[in-house]
Scaffold this motif. Structure first.
Motif, PDB file in Angstrom:
ATOM      1  N   LEU A 163       0.784  -1.349   0.145  1.00 32.14           N
ATOM      2  CA  LEU A 163       0.078   0.166   0.127  1.00 32.14           C
ATOM      3  C   LEU A 163       0.996   1.093   0.074  1.00 32.14           C
ATOM      4  O   LEU A 163       0.259   2.371   0.316  1.00 32.14           O
ATOM      5  N   SER A 164       1.975   1.143  -0.379  1.00 29.29           N
ATOM      6  CA  SER A 164       3.037   2.575  -0.583  1.00 29.29           C
ATOM      7  C   SER A 164       2.695   3.049  -1.897  1.00 29.29           C
ATOM      8  O   SER A 164       1.972   2.236  -2.642  1.00 29.29           O
ATOM      9  N   LYS A 165       3.043   4.212  -2.115  1.00 32.92           N
ATOM     10  CA  LYS A 165       2.805   4.939  -3.283  1.00 32.92           C
ATOM     11  C   LYS A 165       3.424   4.165  -4.635  1.00 32.92           C
ATOM     12  O   LYS A 165       2.964   4.103  -5.591  1.00 32.92           O
ATOM     13  N   ASN A 166       4.429   3.445  -4.307  1.00 27.60           N
ATOM     14  CA  ASN A 166       5.151   2.836  -5.462  1.00 27.60           C
ATOM     15  C   ASN A 166       4.332   1.439  -5.957  1.00 27.60           C
ATOM     16  O   ASN A 166       4.090   0.996  -6.925  1.00 27.60           O
ATOM     17  N   ALA A 184      -6.049 -12.508 -10.699  1.00 30.06           N
ATOM     18  CA  ALA A 184      -5.128 -11.687 -10.090  1.00 30.06           C
ATOM     19  C   ALA A 184      -5.122 -11.792  -8.778  1.00 30.06           C
ATOM     20  O   ALA A 184      -6.736 -11.899  -8.051  1.00 30.06           O
ATOM     21  N   THR A 185      -4.344 -12.227  -7.943  1.00 31.53           N
ATOM     22  CA  THR A 185      -4.296 -12.449  -6.512  1.00 31.53           C
ATOM     23  C   THR A 185      -3.621 -11.301  -5.908  1.00 31.53           C
ATOM     24  O   THR A 185      -2.449 -11.082  -6.047  1.00 31.53           O
ATOM     25  N   ILE A 186      -4.211 -10.318  -5.077  1.00 35.05           N
ATOM     26  CA  ILE A 186      -3.442  -9.221  -4.553  1.00 35.05           C
ATOM     27  C   ILE A 186      -3.173  -9.754  -2.783  1.00 35.05           C
ATOM     28  O   ILE A 186      -4.090 -10.170  -2.334  1.00 35.05           O
ATOM     29  N   ILE A 187      -2.116  -9.647  -2.675  1.00 38.45           N
ATOM     30  CA  ILE A 187      -1.437  -9.877  -1.106  1.00 38.45           C
ATOM     31  C   ILE A 187      -0.868  -8.844  -0.587  1.00 38.45           C
ATOM     32  O   ILE A 187      -0.124  -8.199  -0.914  1.00 38.45           O
ATOM     33  N   GLU A 194       0.574  -7.486  14.218  1.00 39.74           N
ATOM     34  CA  GLU A 194      -0.036  -6.171  13.755  1.00 39.74           C
ATOM     35  C   GLU A 194      -1.362  -6.383  13.334  1.00 39.74           C
ATOM     36  O   GLU A 194      -1.641  -7.209  12.449  1.00 39.74           O
ATOM     37  N   GLU A 195      -2.104  -5.298  13.044  1.00 42.65           N
ATOM     38  CA  GLU A 195      -3.315  -5.117  12.585  1.00 42.65           C
ATOM     39  C   GLU A 195      -3.494  -3.780  12.481  1.00 42.65           C
ATOM     40  O   GLU A 195      -3.395  -2.777  13.130  1.00 42.65           O
ATOM     41  N   ASN A 196      -4.347  -3.587  11.214  1.00 45.96           N
ATOM     42  CA  ASN A 196      -4.826  -1.900  10.785  1.00 45.96           C
ATOM     43  C   ASN A 196      -6.162  -2.249  10.109  1.00 45.96           C
ATOM     44  O   ASN A 196      -5.993  -2.829   8.943  1.00 45.96           O
ATOM     45  N   PRO A 197      -7.317  -1.851  10.623  1.00 47.24           N
ATOM     46  CA  PRO A 197      -8.665  -2.038  10.273  1.00 47.24           C
ATOM     47  C   PRO A 197      -8.548  -1.236   8.644  1.00 47.24           C
ATOM     48  O   PRO A 197      -9.392  -1.921   7.915  1.00 47.24           O
ATOM     49  N   SER A 198      -7.962  -0.356   8.352  1.00 46.11           N
ATOM     50  CA  SER A 198      -8.098   0.217   7.086  1.00 46.11           C
ATOM     51  C   SER A 198      -7.502  -0.461   5.929  1.00 46.11           C
ATOM     52  O   SER A 198      -7.873  -0.361   4.831  1.00 46.11           O
ATOM     53  N   ILE A 199      -6.493  -1.656   6.245  1.00 50.33           N
ATOM     54  CA  ILE A 199      -5.869  -2.430   5.406  1.00 50.33           C
ATOM     55  C   ILE A 199      -7.134  -3.142   4.174  1.00 50.33           C
ATOM     56  O   ILE A 199      -6.828  -3.085   3.146  1.00 50.33           O
ATOM     57  N   LYS A 200      -8.029  -3.774   5.049  1.00 50.01           N
ATOM     58  CA  LYS A 200      -9.049  -4.306   4.254  1.00 50.01           C
ATOM     59  C   LYS A 200      -9.761  -3.806   3.194  1.00 50.01           C
ATOM     60  O   LYS A 200     -10.095  -3.960   2.071  1.00 50.01           O
ATOM     61  N   SER A 204      -9.783  -4.035  -0.642  1.00 48.21           N
ATOM     62  CA  SER A 204     -11.209  -4.102  -1.316  1.00 48.21           C
ATOM     63  C   SER A 204     -11.260  -2.966  -2.551  1.00 48.21           C
ATOM     64  O   SER A 204     -11.758  -3.151  -3.499  1.00 48.21           O
ATOM     65  N   GLU A 205     -10.621  -1.966  -2.215  1.00 41.51           N
ATOM     66  CA  GLU A 205     -10.720  -0.959  -3.237  1.00 41.51           C
ATOM     67  C   GLU A 205      -9.964  -1.316  -4.440  1.00 41.51           C
ATOM     68  O   GLU A 205     -10.107  -1.174  -5.655  1.00 41.51           O
ATOM     69  N   ILE A 206      -8.775  -1.843  -4.170  1.00 39.37           N
ATOM     70  CA  ILE A 206      -7.934  -2.336  -5.465  1.00 39.37           C
ATOM     71  C   ILE A 206      -8.412  -3.421  -6.212  1.00 39.37           C
ATOM     72  O   ILE A 206      -8.385  -3.367  -7.333  1.00 39.37           O
ATOM     73  N   GLU A 207      -9.232  -4.256  -5.327  1.00 38.66           N
ATOM     74  CA  GLU A 207      -9.855  -5.222  -6.094  1.00 38.66           C
ATOM     75  C   GLU A 207     -11.012  -5.028  -6.792  1.00 38.66           C
ATOM     76  O   GLU A 207     -11.106  -5.502  -8.082  1.00 38.66           O
ATOM     77  N   SER A 208     -11.878  -4.079  -6.433  1.00 43.66           N
ATOM     78  CA  SER A 208     -12.689  -3.394  -7.227  1.00 43.66           C
ATOM     79  C   SER A 208     -12.259  -2.763  -8.549  1.00 43.66           C
ATOM     80  O   SER A 208     -12.721  -2.650  -9.666  1.00 43.66           O
ATOM     81  N   HIS A 209     -11.253  -1.817  -8.344  1.00 43.37           N
ATOM     82  CA  HIS A 209     -10.485  -1.373  -9.494  1.00 43.37           C
ATOM     83  C   HIS A 209     -10.099  -2.332 -10.375  1.00 43.37           C
ATOM     84  O   HIS A 209     -10.123  -2.116 -11.649  1.00 43.37           O
TER      85      HIS A 209
END
Length: 299
Positions: A163-166, A184-187, A194-200, A204-209
């Motif tokens: 989820l970096s700019k690159n 395509a499988t996004i991992i 570690e856990e971050n609620p915003s990751i999912k 999900s946005e990338i998946e939809s895109h």
């Protein structure tokens, strides 16, 4: 799409060429070949004398090989041209990519299976060195690559993102190959604990895109592992992926780039060095001419 393919005619090079022909479906129009003659092969170390006969022999070998490849590409409606240059491989590849305004650079990477080969595998590798300085996307084929007549390398792609700019630049670049991608499988790999609620939400946005861009089957997975490179390679095997795509640098490296233009993320390096399938690497925003100048200074 214009592709630059540097080669010294290794045994696996022709298999790479046949695989590249499949990219025509994604808009490939031209392949530019490059053969770099190492100065050590044609210059006497003690005197600096240029061995003209050896230089001509190297040029003739390259030209004969490239003419055969040109004929093959003509049969498939793909344009081809070639360069034969003398100098340091990384410098000449970057120089030619700039001259030709290449969309993608193709490199072979010889994997080493012995203990000492693995220990020193990242030293002296043209592919790994070029990745460190490139301003161009790079597709690296390992010497263990097995060509498949009916499957293309983008058919079942594993996309590693932190989820970096690159990594978002990588997602957009991958869409150039959308006509070839069935799955395509996004991992996203996070350290255990570690856990971050915003990751999912972001995944999900990338998946939809990707789905809205025409890729038939897309899924995302969050993996827990303290060694991201190992997790990426293991998941590629689990998914029977045909290739891996990722950014050259990640979140932590982006911050360090302020101090070191050539910072190369260890995760991308390890994945590229250890993968038995092609790895597509997309660089951060870099000014090609500036990098060329710095590489020449180092040489």
């Amino acid at each position: 799409m214009k592709v630059l393919f540097p080669t010294i005619f290794e045994k696996f090079s022709f298999g790479i060429l046949r695989e590249l022909i499949k990219l025509k479906k994604a808009g490939l129009k031209e392949i530019v070949f490059l053969y770099v003659i190492e100065p050590e092969k044609v210059i006497v170390p003690k005197t600096g004398e240029l061995l003209k006969s050896e230089l001509e022999k190297e040029k003739k070998k390259a030209e004969e090989g490239f003419r055969k490849w040109q004929l093959l590409l003509e049969e498939h409606g793909i344009e081809a041209s070639y360069h034969v240059k003398m100098g340091k491989a990384v410098e000449k590849i970057l120089e030619t990519a700039i001259e030709e305004n290449a969309d993608l650079v193709i490199l072979g990477h010889r994997k080493r299976r012995s203990f000492f080969g693995i220990l020193f595998s990242s030293l002296g590798s043209t592919a790994l060195t070029f990745i460190k300085v490139t301003a161009f996307p790079v597709l690296v084929f390992p010497s263990t690559f097995k060509e498949h007549e009916k499957v293309n390398i983008f058919e079942n792609i594993l996309i590693a993102t932190d989820l970096s700019k690159n990594s978002f630049r990588t997602i957009e670049y991958i869409l150039k190959f959308q006509p070839l991608i069935d799955r395509a499988t996004i991992i996203h790999v996070i350290k255990n604990g570690e856990e971050n609620p915003s990751i999912k939400e972001k995944l999900s946005e990338i998946e939809s895109h990707l789905k809205s861009s025409g890729i038939k089957e897309v899924q995302y997975k969050i993996l827990h592992n303290d060694e991201p490179a190992d997790a990426i390679l293991d998941e590629a095997q689990n998914q029977n992926a045909t290739s891996i795509a990722m950014g050259i640098i990640g979140t932590h490296e982006e911050a360090r780039m302020k101090y070191n233009l050539f910072w190369f993320g260890s995760v991308a390096q390890k994945v590229t060095d250890d993968a038995d399938i092609p790895v597509l690497l997309v660089p951060p925003e870099r000014e090609a001419k500036k990098i060329e100048e710095l590489v020449e200074e180092e040489e």
